[in-house]
Every structure is written in structure tokens, then in C-alpha cells.
Design an enzyme around this catalytic site. Sequence first.
Site, mmCIF file in Angstrom:
data_model
loop_
_atom_site.group_PDB
_atom_site.id
_atom_site.type_symbol
_atom_site.label_atom_id
_atom_site.label_comp_id
_atom_site.label_asym_id
_atom_site.label_seq_id
_atom_site.Cartn_x
_atom_site.Cartn_y
_atom_site.Cartn_z
ATOM 1 N N GLY A 208 -26.941 -0.258 19.744
ATOM 2 C CA GLY A 208 -26.400 0.887 19.003
ATOM 3 C C GLY A 208 -25.317 0.390 18.069
ATOM 4 N N ASN B 247 -29.170 10.876 23.530
ATOM 5 C CA ASN B 247 -28.697 9.622 24.129
ATOM 6 C C ASN B 247 -29.443 9.278 25.424
ATOM 7 O OD1 ASN B 247 -27.072 9.209 21.991
ATOM 8 N ND2 ASN B 247 -25.151 9.757 22.997
ATOM 9 N N ILE C 171 -20.477 3.087 26.538
ATOM 10 C CA ILE C 171 -19.570 3.890 25.704
ATOM 11 C C ILE C 171 -20.179 5.248 25.372
ATOM 12 C CG2 ILE C 171 -18.544 4.018 23.398
ATOM 13 C CD1 ILE C 171 -18.260 0.965 23.433
ATOM 14 N N SER C 172 -21.497 5.295 25.223
ATOM 15 C CA SER C 172 -22.185 6.487 24.689
ATOM 16 C C SER C 172 -21.840 7.749 25.473
ATOM 17 C CB SER C 172 -23.701 6.273 24.736
ATOM 18 O OG SER C 172 -24.041 5.103 24.033
ATOM 19 N N ASN C 173 -21.755 8.850 24.740
ATOM 20 C CA ASN C 173 -21.409 10.135 25.343
ATOM 21 C C ASN C 173 -22.636 10.977 25.683
ATOM 22 O OD1 ASN C 173 -18.581 10.234 25.564
ATOM 23 N ND2 ASN C 173 -18.413 10.414 23.327
ATOM 24 N N HIS D 138 -14.698 12.022 30.901
ATOM 25 C CA HIS D 138 -14.362 11.710 29.505
ATOM 26 C C HIS D 138 -14.921 12.872 28.694
ATOM 27 C CE1 HIS D 138 -13.738 9.914 25.657
ATOM 28 N NE2 HIS D 138 -15.025 9.937 25.386
#
Length: 301
Positions: free
Chosen positions: A8, A94, A117-119, A174
Site C-alpha cells: 500500500g 481494506n 497501519i490500515s484503518n 484507534h
Amino acid sequence: MGKIGIIGMGHVGSDVAYTLCREKLTNHLVLIDPLKEKVLAEKLELEDSMVGWDYSIKIETQNYASLQDAEIVVISVGSQNVDNENRNSELIDNVQAVRESIPQVIASGFKGIFVVISNPCDVITKLVQEVSGFPYERVIGTGTLLDTYRLKRVVGQYLEVSPQDVSGYVLGEHGENQFVPWSIVSVREKAMLQEIQLSSDVLYELKEETRLGGWRIHAGKGWTSYGIASACSRLIQAIQKNENRVYPTSSYDEVEGLYIGWPTVIGHEGVISRLPLNLLKEEKEAYQASAKEIRSVYDRI
Ligand SMILES: NC(=O)c1ccc[n+]([C@@H]2O[C@H](COP(=O)([O-])OP(=O)(O)OC[C@H]3O[C@@H](n4cnc5c(N)ncnc54)[C@H](O)[C@@H]3O)[C@@H](O)[C@H]2O)c1
């Protein structure tokens, strides 16, 4: 310092790549993204920069097979589907990106550590662990580390002290259900609740300013990337150098059965342990509310 893959290569992946090169945390980067021309452009820019830095780092693109001997793979896939103030809007895209990309990483024979890291970060971290079949310790989400940086900035600016002199964490999701356990926050060794004694209104404002930190940046430039790149490089350094340092990352909570932001000791094997904390009753309730929200988002996939 070894090989690192980044899956990504949008705003975040590119800034992670730049930071890792600038901090000399890798000698070989593998950059992967369906946008082939974008990835090639990032490789050329990094190679241009290195001429001025007087060192060179090997940069490969689009080669999953090369991840076989990587130390770390960073997951920074993202979706254009970002609603204002809702990280869950990226969920479906995602999830699909993880289901496409992680089997290819595993097929390479990769045996290192995933940094996700991806949300929505806590949910995607759990999914990466499940799809990869890796042990929990070798899958780490950046979790509330960036939120903790924001807390330190906000409190530091309010009290006119350096953000590095603020100790404590943002914990939980998060996302919108993150919380600040003020009972463990201190500034220059003074306990926030007992010694600094800000009013509950001020504490509320500081917590809200922390939560909104990412959205304020997003509203101005359309994405956030420097802060997370800085946080990600700290985690990678902690893994590489076996630092045994505590970072509020998304790590696996066996009781809740999910990944969630908690002070976590990070070293060469990934997660070494989760710190025991004695939180106040209302802070424990906030943690459980966060866990409930993460579970409800996870249940949608
Ligand atoms: N955890 C945090 O603290 C934090 C902070 C900032 C951003 N983020 C998240 O990081 C992610 C990336 O953000 P961004 O601003 O770089 O987004 P972006 O849209 O700029 O980039 C995402 C990239 O992922 C790529 N991608 C999509 N599917 C893929 C796949 N199957 N394989 C490989 N690559 C794929 C896209 O082509 C694109 O280049 C988002 O989920 C964002 O919400 C997390």
C-alpha cells in the site's frame, strides 16, 4: 537493519518508505501497490534523495516473492472511501485488500513481523493475524501510538511544556472510542489528577482535541501521513534493536479476544508482553466500551 516490505504505497506507505530510508532503518525496501506507475515514481524519488544523503538502499517494486526474507512487512493499504470522522468507512475496501495481499505475502515464505497501519486499525490487525495464521505476537497494529503523540502535543501545548515531558497514553480503539486514562498521565513527574489538578472541563477539552487531531489534519490536507510514518518507524526500530520498549500499540487481548490499543512491550520477536495497569473503574469501563465497538465493527466482516 534488514529488508522491509510496504504493501500500500499511497500517502502513508510513501511517507513510511521515506522515513525508513532517511532513518537508515532498512537496507532493502520492497514496495507493492496495484498503482504500478505511482510505485515506480516513489522508487525513483527515493533514489534521487539518496544521492544527496550519500548512501544507497536497494528498492524493489511489486515483488511479493522477495518478501521471503524480509524482517517486517508494513500494511498501509487504504481506500478512497473515507467519510469525515469515521475510520470504519474504509472497512469493506481494506478487508478486501488484506484478503488479496496477505496470502501473497505468506506464499513468499515470509516469517517476520507484520506492522499494520490500515484503518480501522484494530479490526484490520486482527484480520491480518487471522488471514496470515501468524502467532499474535508477530502481528502488531500501530493502534493508539499516534493518538498518544497527539495527546502529548495537546497537553504539552496547553501546559507550555515540551510534549516529550508528558507521560501517559491514549488507549483503546484507534478511532472515536479511544480514551485517555488520566490516572496514569503525568507531566514532568507530576501526576495529572493529583498534582496538576486541571478541571474536568479542561480534561474533557484536551481529550477531545486529541481525538480530533487526525480529523483536523485530514480536513486541511485530505490525509495524514507524517505522524503515522514517525510512529511506524519507532515501532520498527524497537523490533530491529530488540529495545523492549513500551508503546501503546494494538496488541491481542486474550480476555476480549481482539486487538486493541494497550501499553505493549515491543522487541525483536514483536509483542513481548502487555503491561499490567491499575486503571480507575471508569477507565476500565472506557476500555470495555472501546472493545465492544471494535467487536461490533469486526462482526460486520
Ligand atoms: N493507524 C493510523 O494511525 C493511521 C494514520 C493515518 C492513516 N491510516 C490509514 O492508512 C491507510 C493508508 O492511508 P493513505 O492516506 O496512504 O491512503 P491512500 O488512499 O493514499 O493509499 C492507499 C493505497 O493502498 C493501495 N491499495 C489498495 N488495495 C491494495 C492492495 N490490495 N494491495 C496493495 N495496495 C493496495 C492503493 O492503491 C493506494 O495506493 C488508510 O487505511 C488510512 O486510514 C492509519
